[in-house]
Structure formats: C-alpha cells, structure tokens
Design an enzyme around this catalytic site. Structure first.
Site, PDB file in Angstrom:
ATOM      1  N   MET A   1      62.752  66.963  22.155  1.00  0.00           N
ATOM      2  CA  MET A   1      63.998  66.287  22.478  1.00  0.00           C
ATOM      3  C   MET A   1      65.181  67.125  22.019  1.00  0.00           C
ATOM      4  O   MET A   1      65.046  67.995  21.168  1.00  0.00           O
ATOM      5  CB  MET A   1      64.048  64.904  21.826  1.00  0.00           C
ATOM      6  CG  MET A   1      62.916  63.970  22.259  1.00  0.00           C
ATOM      7  SD  MET A   1      62.992  62.327  21.521  1.00  0.00           S
ATOM      8  CE  MET A   1      64.292  61.584  22.501  1.00  0.00           C
ATOM      9  N   CYS A   2      66.328  66.856  22.560  1.00  0.00           N
ATOM     10  CA  CYS A   2      67.533  67.623  22.247  1.00  0.00           C
ATOM     11  C   CYS A   2      68.038  67.315  20.845  1.00  0.00           C
ATOM     12  O   CYS A   2      67.653  66.328  20.216  1.00  0.00           O
ATOM     13  CB  CYS A   2      68.621  67.321  23.277  1.00  0.00           C
ATOM     14  SG  CYS A   2      68.142  67.657  24.978  1.00  0.00           S
ATOM     15  N   GLU A   3      68.920  68.182  20.343  1.00  0.00           N
ATOM     16  CA  GLU A   3      69.531  68.002  19.030  1.00  0.00           C
ATOM     17  C   GLU A   3      70.983  67.569  19.203  1.00  0.00           C
ATOM     18  O   GLU A   3      71.738  68.195  19.964  1.00  0.00           O
ATOM     19  CB  GLU A   3      69.478  69.304  18.231  1.00  0.00           C
ATOM     20  CG  GLU A   3      68.078  69.796  17.907  1.00  0.00           C
ATOM     21  CD  GLU A   3      67.414  68.994  16.804  1.00  0.00           C
ATOM     22  OE1 GLU A   3      68.139  68.353  16.022  1.00  0.00           O
ATOM     23  OE2 GLU A   3      66.174  69.018  16.734  1.00  0.00           O
TER      24      GLU A   3
ATOM     25  N   ASN B   1      70.511  62.279  24.007  1.00  0.00           N
ATOM     26  CA  ASN B   1      69.186  62.753  23.625  1.00  0.00           C
ATOM     27  C   ASN B   1      68.168  61.707  24.061  1.00  0.00           C
ATOM     28  O   ASN B   1      68.189  60.582  23.575  1.00  0.00           O
ATOM     29  CB  ASN B   1      69.142  62.973  22.109  1.00  0.00           C
ATOM     30  CG  ASN B   1      67.749  63.310  21.596  1.00  0.00           C
ATOM     31  OD1 ASN B   1      66.800  63.379  22.355  1.00  0.00           O
ATOM     32  ND2 ASN B   1      67.645  63.496  20.304  1.00  0.00           N
TER      33      ASN B   1
ATOM     34  N   ARG C   1      63.377  58.563  18.631  1.00  0.00           N
ATOM     35  CA  ARG C   1      63.262  60.020  18.708  1.00  0.00           C
ATOM     36  C   ARG C   1      61.823  60.409  18.399  1.00  0.00           C
ATOM     37  O   ARG C   1      61.137  59.725  17.621  1.00  0.00           O
ATOM     38  CB  ARG C   1      64.224  60.668  17.704  1.00  0.00           C
ATOM     39  CG  ARG C   1      64.080  62.185  17.556  1.00  0.00           C
ATOM     40  CD  ARG C   1      65.101  62.704  16.560  1.00  0.00           C
ATOM     41  NE  ARG C   1      64.813  64.071  16.161  1.00  0.00           N
ATOM     42  CZ  ARG C   1      65.158  65.146  16.840  1.00  0.00           C
ATOM     43  NH1 ARG C   1      65.830  65.011  17.963  1.00  0.00           N
ATOM     44  NH2 ARG C   1      64.869  66.350  16.403  1.00  0.00           N
TER      45      ARG C   1
END
Length: 298
Positions: free
Chosen positions: A1-3, A108, A195
C-alpha cells in the site's frame, strides 16, 4: 500500500527529516517505486511537486530537501501503483480549485468499484487519470461544493465540512481501504481506516498521529533590535506508520480528525487532545512501528 504523510504547525516549519525518511521508503527500503508528491501550503494556495519515479532516486526530492522549504501545512504521498499506469496524471496528491482555494487529496487503499462507475461528462469535477483515488477526490469535492458556494467567499464552518467528509468517507469504507488526507488551505483532514500490517493482514490502524508542543529560539530577530527568547511551536504529524520512537497515537477504524495550526479537532469540530480522538492503543502503535530517523523537529 502507499505511504502517506502530513503536517500541520502553528509556525512555518521544514520537513527535511521526515521527507528523507519517506524518500528511503519510496523505493530504497520498500516497494513504493511508482511515484511521489507533496503539496506545500501557503494560505489558500499551494506548491505541488510530484514525479512518476521513485522518490529515493529523485534529484527533485533531494533539491527540495536542500532548499529547506517551510510551510504550516503539507501532505505527501509515495505511490505503490494498483490502478492506473506510472504517469504524472496518476501521481498523488491531486489538486483542484474550489471556493478560491486549492484543495489537495492523497489516498491509501483500493476502491475498485469506483472505477466501474461510468464517467459523467457533466460532473463539476472529473478525473484526469485512471486511479480510484482521484475519483474519490472528485466525488468529495462535488459534495463539498455547495458548502463553499453558500459560504459567500468565506470558509465554511469546520463542523459542516467535517460532516460532509465523514459521510463521504463512510461510503468509501464500504468499497475498500480508505485512508486519506485532504486539505483546503484552512484545515487538514485525516481519515483513517485499514492498512496491510507487518503480519500481512489488512486491519487498523491505517494512520498514526503525533502532536508536539515546544518552544524554540528565534535568533533571526537579533539584528532587528527586538528581544525574543523563544516562540511557541505546535506541530501535528500524521503518517502511515510511526517515523520515530515517540508515542504515536494509532487512529481507529473510521476515525476522522481535522488539524489546523498544529491543533487537533474531532469529528464534531471540537478541539481535542490526540488520546481523545485516537481509538487505538499506544502499545499497538509502538508494536507496529518501523525503525525510523527523527521526524520534524521543533
């Protein structure tokens, strides 16, 4: 996943250490090699820098850090692509104008059902790229637009904005992971969901919050004849995972907060302490934390 990373502060501050840590995650220490971007606010406008390349290999990122850019509000995104190819139009944060202000958004998570919806050519906000995140942003602005129109050139009440954002966030959560940062130049809104954690499971916390209150000297006044020993600095930081060994507060599933001048407001628009808005537990925050370098200092 993105930050994701964001900052709100009482006084303008630099972000060099936090950005350096994020840049190393953006390819050098993690799989996030599909682009990066950051929006620096100055009042209602912002400077947006973004590239569809690894942050850890970016001369622009290094140049930006060397310049010591200062701001009281910023949000950043380091991309691990899921929908949309690696290109500028799919690189976050996304930016639009509403009510005479620049609005920025970074997300995200995966919301594939948004991509299945047909594009409406009459919609006031339409995506430029092919990502679910940009569609989520356009939908949010469409819902917020009446508030800004009715404000008559002013800024809508914080509680009213939070109510609209909360309703939109609830719809996004039903579609998939929906951690996002949204800023309108007046406030920075943070929504936490789920997340992928270090154990590979998708669960809360989706974001962490850290608030600092401190005093710092102001030597730049020495030559002006003004004596000021120190100035107060309040800072609120948000990140996908803790960046330091400090006690970052994990935000719970569905938590929505607003940050302004380093202060934190709950979903009702009431000033709150971090432990009053974060429904997670400090122990879990430290258990999930990475080894990191120092974030922004006071």
């Amino acid at each position: 996943m993105c930050e994701l990373f964001a900052m709100s502060s009482l006084m303008p501050a630099t972000l060099s250490f936090s950005l350096e840590r994020l840049a190393r995650r953006g390819g050098a220490e993690g799989p996030h090699r599909d682009g990066w971007g950051i929006a620096f606010y100055e009042g209602p406008d912002c400077l947006l820098l973004r590239e569809p390349r690894p942050a850890s290999e970016s001369p622009l990122m290094r140049f930006m850090e060397q310049q010591g850019l200062r701001t009281s509000m910023a949000l950043s995104h380091i991309r691990l692509a899921t929908f949309g190819n690696r290109s500028l139009r799919n690189t976050q944060p996304f930016l639009r104008e509403l009510g005479g202000r620049m609005h920025a958004f970074a997300h995200n998570g995966d919301l594939p059902d948004l991509l299945a919806e047909p594009d409406d050519p009459r919609a006031p906000y339409r995506p430029v790229g092919e990502t679910d995140s940009e569609r989520a942003f356009c939908g949010l602005l469409t819902r917020l637009a009446p508030l800004w129109r009715d404000a008559g050139g002013g800024v809508p009440a914080l509680a009213e904005r939070l109510a609209v954002i909360d309703a939109h966030a609830a719809e996004l959560r039903a579609l998939g992971p929906a951690n996002f940062l949204y800023a309108d130049g007046d406030a920075l809104f943070v929504h936490a969901h789920q997340r992928t954690q270090l154990d590979g499971r998708l669960r809360p916390p989706g974001l962490y919050l850290l608030q600092r209150c401190c005093w710092r000297s102001a030597p730049e006044l020495a030559d002006s004849g003004v004596e000021l020993q120190s100035v107060r600095q309040d800072v609120a930081l948000v990140a996908s995972a803790p960046l330091t060994e400090e006690l970052w507060q994990p935000l719970g599933e569905g938590d929505l907060i607003a940050l302004s001048k380093g202060a934190c407001y709950n979903a009702e628009g009431t000033l709150s302490a971090p432990e009053q808005v974060a429904s997670g537990t400090p122990g879990q925050a430290m258990a999930d934390a990475d080894d990191g370098v120092g974030a922004l200092g006071c």
